[in-house]
Scaffold this active site. Structure first.
Site, PDB file in Angstrom:
ATOM      1  N   SER A 100       0.857  -1.198   0.000  1.00 53.19           N
ATOM      2  CA  SER A 100       0.000   0.000   0.000  1.00 53.19           C
ATOM      3  C   SER A 100       0.886   1.237   0.000  1.00 53.19           C
ATOM      4  O   SER A 100       1.182   1.801   1.052  1.00 53.19           O
ATOM      5  CB  SER A 100      -0.920  -0.009   1.226  1.00 53.19           C
ATOM      6  OG  SER A 100      -1.762  -1.137   1.204  1.00 53.19           O
ATOM      7  N   LYS A 174      -6.681   1.578  -3.429  1.00 52.15           N
ATOM      8  CA  LYS A 174      -6.485   0.785  -2.213  1.00 52.15           C
ATOM      9  C   LYS A 174      -6.604   1.665  -0.976  1.00 52.15           C
ATOM     10  O   LYS A 174      -7.212   1.277   0.035  1.00 52.15           O
ATOM     11  CB  LYS A 174      -5.111   0.103  -2.243  1.00 52.15           C
ATOM     12  CG  LYS A 174      -4.708  -0.596  -0.936  1.00 52.15           C
ATOM     13  CD  LYS A 174      -5.670  -1.705  -0.542  1.00 52.15           C
ATOM     14  CE  LYS A 174      -5.379  -2.251   0.849  1.00 52.15           C
ATOM     15  NZ  LYS A 174      -4.095  -2.948   0.948  1.00 52.15           N
ATOM     16  N   LYS A 243      -1.787   4.235   8.328  1.00 49.81           N
ATOM     17  CA  LYS A 243      -0.969   4.729   7.220  1.00 49.81           C
ATOM     18  C   LYS A 243      -1.777   4.827   5.944  1.00 49.81           C
ATOM     19  O   LYS A 243      -1.698   5.815   5.204  1.00 49.81           O
ATOM     20  CB  LYS A 243       0.235   3.796   7.035  1.00 49.81           C
ATOM     21  CG  LYS A 243       1.202   4.193   5.926  1.00 49.81           C
ATOM     22  CD  LYS A 243       0.952   3.425   4.645  1.00 49.81           C
ATOM     23  CE  LYS A 243       1.197   1.941   4.825  1.00 49.81           C
ATOM     24  NZ  LYS A 243       0.989   1.191   3.554  1.00 49.81           N
TER      25      LYS A 243
END
Length: 302
Positions: A100, A174, A243
């Site tokens: 990611s 994502k 994050k």
């Protein structure tokens, strides 16, 4: 166009997800050479019949496809910025960043790598550790159609892939997906907290919500598997979820788009990360939201 298949597959990042993904590739007949900074992380690949290299540069040397399963863009940039790694990448090599990462970083790297004849595709995944083990991940591929086609068979070994746009699109989507997942998990936890305080049975609540319009992956998967049994072991760290949602809200800010709910979610998840510590699983936020419990007070049941 036929799949890129010259040389082996290099797999950099053999953690919770990468260990299962690289093993599946070996079991599907691919020659895989892996690397991870943690020496013990390569054990599963070795046991499956793959090879563990002494360095990332050694793993990628001569590879036709390089898969990265790293925690963030900083780690990706460190690997792809290493002179020895770059020296081992031949013209025509395709790199697939399945972690990611930040979409703007991905696009910058793609431009720099293209000057060397190397193509970067982003292919972040959803489905967690169980999906990696079963080969049922959802893969959000970003890149030119012909390039994605060249790695399509490899991606299909790991799950169901969808080309969602050009390079960087996968990482953008994502982060948006995980922003939605993070909000759903937090909202479900708060809803259960309200109901339990009123005297409702959490298991009855979740079963009913899953038959009604409030259902989500949080109520259908995370609560029944990890929260209600109090195992909190989904395999995806809370700090990594934080994050990812920061990437999504950062992208919104960069584009000049408001994300009030997302910004508030970042605040709440940030406080949970502080209270629960760096080792916390994402599902522990549900316990935290329900009770205000800190990491050293959580009892995890086998």
């Amino acid at each position: 166009m036929p799949e890129a298949n010259s040389g082996h597959i290099a797999f950099v990042g053999l953690g919770n997800m990468g260990a299962h993904m690289s093993r599946r590739l070996v079991e599907s007949g691919y020659q895989v050479v892996g690397f991870d900074l943690q020496e013990a992380a390569g054990r599963a690949l070795t046991e499956a019949g793959g090879t563990v290299a002494a360095s990332a540069a050694q793993a990628v040397a001569g590879a036709g496809i390089v898969i990265l399963m790293l925690p963030n863009s900083t780690a990706v940039e460190a690997v792809l910025g290493d002179a020895e790694v770059l020296g081992g990448l031949g013209s025509g090599t395709i790199i697939v960043d399945m972690g990611s990462s930040e979409p703007t970083s991905t696009r910058r790297l793609a431009v720099a790598l293209a000057e060397r004849g190397v193509t970067l595709v982003d292919g972040p995944v959803s489905g967690g550790v169980s999906g990696a083990a079963a080969g049922t991940l959802t893969i959000m591929a970003g890149g030119a159609e012909d390039v994605v086609a060249q790695v399509s068979s490899t991606l299909a070994t790991l799950g169901t892939w969808l080309r969602v746009g050009d390079t960087g699109a996968g990482h953008a989507l994502k982060s948006i997906n995980n922003l939605l997942a993070a909000v759903q998990l937090l909202a479900t936890a708060e809803g259960v907290a309200i109901g339990r305080s009123f005297g409702l049975d959490p298991e009855v609540m979740i079963a009913t919500i899953n038959a009604a319009s409030g259902r989500s992956s949080a109520s259908e998967i995370k609560f029944p598997r990890f929260v209600l049994p109090e195992t909190y072991d989904s395999g995806f760290a809370l700090r990594l979820m934080l994050k990812d949602i920061r990437i999504a809200t950062g992208l919104a800010a960069e584009l000049g788009i408001g994300a009030a709910l997302g910004d508030r979610a970042v605040q709440v998840w940030s406080q949970a990360a502080t209270d629960l510590g760096p080792a916390a699983d994402q599902t522990e936020i549900a316990h935290w939201a329900l009770t205000g419990t800190r990491a050293d007070e959580i009892v995890r049941h086998p």
